[in-house]
Design a protein around this motif. Structure first.
Motif, PDB file in Angstrom:
ATOM      1  N   SER A 109       0.842  -1.196   0.000  1.00 42.77           N
ATOM      2  CA  SER A 109       0.000   0.000   0.000  1.00 42.77           C
ATOM      3  C   SER A 109       0.878   1.247   0.000  1.00 42.77           C
ATOM      4  N   LEU A 110       0.288   2.372  -0.312  1.00 48.44           N
ATOM      5  CA  LEU A 110       1.012   3.640  -0.308  1.00 48.44           C
ATOM      6  C   LEU A 110       1.658   3.883   1.055  1.00 48.44           C
ATOM      7  N   SER A 111       0.907   3.669   2.127  1.00 51.69           N
ATOM      8  CA  SER A 111       1.456   3.941   3.460  1.00 51.69           C
ATOM      9  C   SER A 111       2.617   3.008   3.788  1.00 51.69           C
ATOM     10  N   ALA A 112       2.494   1.720   3.424  1.00 50.64           N
ATOM     11  CA  ALA A 112       3.576   0.758   3.707  1.00 50.64           C
ATOM     12  C   ALA A 112       4.830   1.084   2.903  1.00 50.64           C
ATOM     13  N   GLN A 115       6.464   4.379   4.129  1.00 43.67           N
ATOM     14  CA  GLN A 115       7.106   4.134   5.415  1.00 43.67           C
ATOM     15  C   GLN A 115       8.422   3.384   5.210  1.00 43.67           C
ATOM     16  N   ASN A 116       8.465   2.474   4.246  1.00 47.42           N
ATOM     17  CA  ASN A 116       9.664   1.685   3.948  1.00 47.42           C
ATOM     18  C   ASN A 116      10.865   2.567   3.610  1.00 47.42           C
ATOM     19  N   VAL A 117      10.613   3.693   2.945  1.00 50.27           N
ATOM     20  CA  VAL A 117      11.705   4.595   2.558  1.00 50.27           C
ATOM     21  C   VAL A 117      11.691   5.901   3.348  1.00 50.27           C
ATOM     22  N   SER A 118      10.893   5.951   4.402  1.00 50.62           N
ATOM     23  CA  SER A 118      10.820   7.107   5.308  1.00 50.62           C
ATOM     24  C   SER A 118      10.515   8.412   4.580  1.00 50.62           C
ATOM     25  N   ILE A 119       9.491   8.338   3.716  1.00 50.04           N
ATOM     26  CA  ILE A 119       9.024   9.511   2.972  1.00 50.04           C
ATOM     27  C   ILE A 119       7.544   9.695   3.320  1.00 50.04           C
ATOM     28  N   PHE A 124       5.646  10.945  -1.390  1.00 48.62           N
ATOM     29  CA  PHE A 124       5.908   9.675  -2.076  1.00 48.62           C
ATOM     30  C   PHE A 124       4.971   9.525  -3.265  1.00 48.62           C
ATOM     31  N   SER A 125       3.691   9.733  -3.032  1.00 46.02           N
ATOM     32  CA  SER A 125       2.677   9.579  -4.074  1.00 46.02           C
ATOM     33  C   SER A 125       2.917  10.542  -5.229  1.00 46.02           C
ATOM     34  N   THR A 132       6.565   7.627 -12.778  1.00 50.63           N
ATOM     35  CA  THR A 132       6.065   6.410 -13.432  1.00 50.63           C
ATOM     36  C   THR A 132       4.824   6.671 -14.272  1.00 50.63           C
ATOM     37  N   ALA A 133       4.232   7.843 -14.128  1.00 50.79           N
ATOM     38  CA  ALA A 133       2.977   8.208 -14.796  1.00 50.79           C
ATOM     39  C   ALA A 133       1.817   7.327 -14.340  1.00 50.79           C
ATOM     40  N   MET A 134       1.966   6.685 -13.183  1.00 54.03           N
ATOM     41  CA  MET A 134       0.907   5.846 -12.612  1.00 54.03           C
ATOM     42  C   MET A 134       0.854   6.097 -11.111  1.00 54.03           C
TER      43      MET A 134
END
Length: 196
Positions: A109-112, A115-119, A124-125, A132-134
């Motif tokens: 998910s977006l939140s996971a 969080q993985n890259v501390s952004i 991040f979104s 990526t254009a997605m």
């Protein structure tokens, strides 16, 4: 098909597309010798896909990486290359794309992921969509569909197991997303591909 390996430099296989998007120009004018070289690489990739000898997927990836390297070297302006900055994407982006490739059956998910890259999820979104254009959900779904297609062709696993292995939350969800992406059911896809 392309994995994102961090080799300690800023190179990205997809840099030529990022550059084209940035300058809003998707046309490449090249000399005859370079055109012949690119056409040969495309022919080799096409032959590998048609013949499907042992290891053909690895051969396709290898030649695709060669093709993208040639394109990147043709497209990226010389001053940029000399500075060693051949990518507009942040380092965490390559890390997260590689992470997605390796964890398709996990929580993506977006939140996971943020969080993985501390952004922050919002940043991040925004950056993810810009590069990526997605959006994250569509990208992950597309990757999962590609992986499911590979499993359908390479294994005799049942569709329920393939759905789970590809990271879909349920079999109906897998069927819905697969049909939306391909226009056919997973079983029909497998049947059509194996009859070719």
């Amino acid at each position: 098909m392309l994995q994102h390996f961090d080799l300690g430099d800023a190179y990205s296989n997809l840099r030529c597309f990022e550059h084209a998007k940035k300058i809003k120009s998707y046309k490449l004018e090249i000399q005859e010798q370079e055109r012949i070289r690119i056409e040969k690489l495309l022919e080799v990739i096409n032959d590998e896909q048609k013949q499907q000898f042992l290891g053909y997927r690895q051969a396709v990836i290898y030649h695709l990486q060669q093709l993208l390297l040639v394109l990147n070297r043709l497209i990226i302006p010389e001053p940029t290359r000399n500075k060693g900055d051949s990518s507009v994407e942040p380092r965490w982006m390559r890390k997260i794309l590689n992470y997605i490739d390796l964890h398709l059956d996990g929580e993506l998910s977006l939140s996971a992921l943020s969080q993985n890259v501390s952004i922050s999820p919002a940043h991040f979104s925004r950056v993810f969509k810009q590069l990526t254009a997605m959006n994250v959900t569509d990208y992950v779904t597309a990757k999962r569909i590609v992986f499911a297609k590979e499993l359908l062709l390479q294994t005799d696993d049942n569709i329920s197991y393939i759905a789970e292995k590809s990271g879909f939350e349920s079999l109906p969800h897998f069927y819905r997303m697969f049909k939306k992406a391909t226009g056919i059911t997973p079983a029909r896809y497998k049947q059509l591909q194996r009859n070719d």
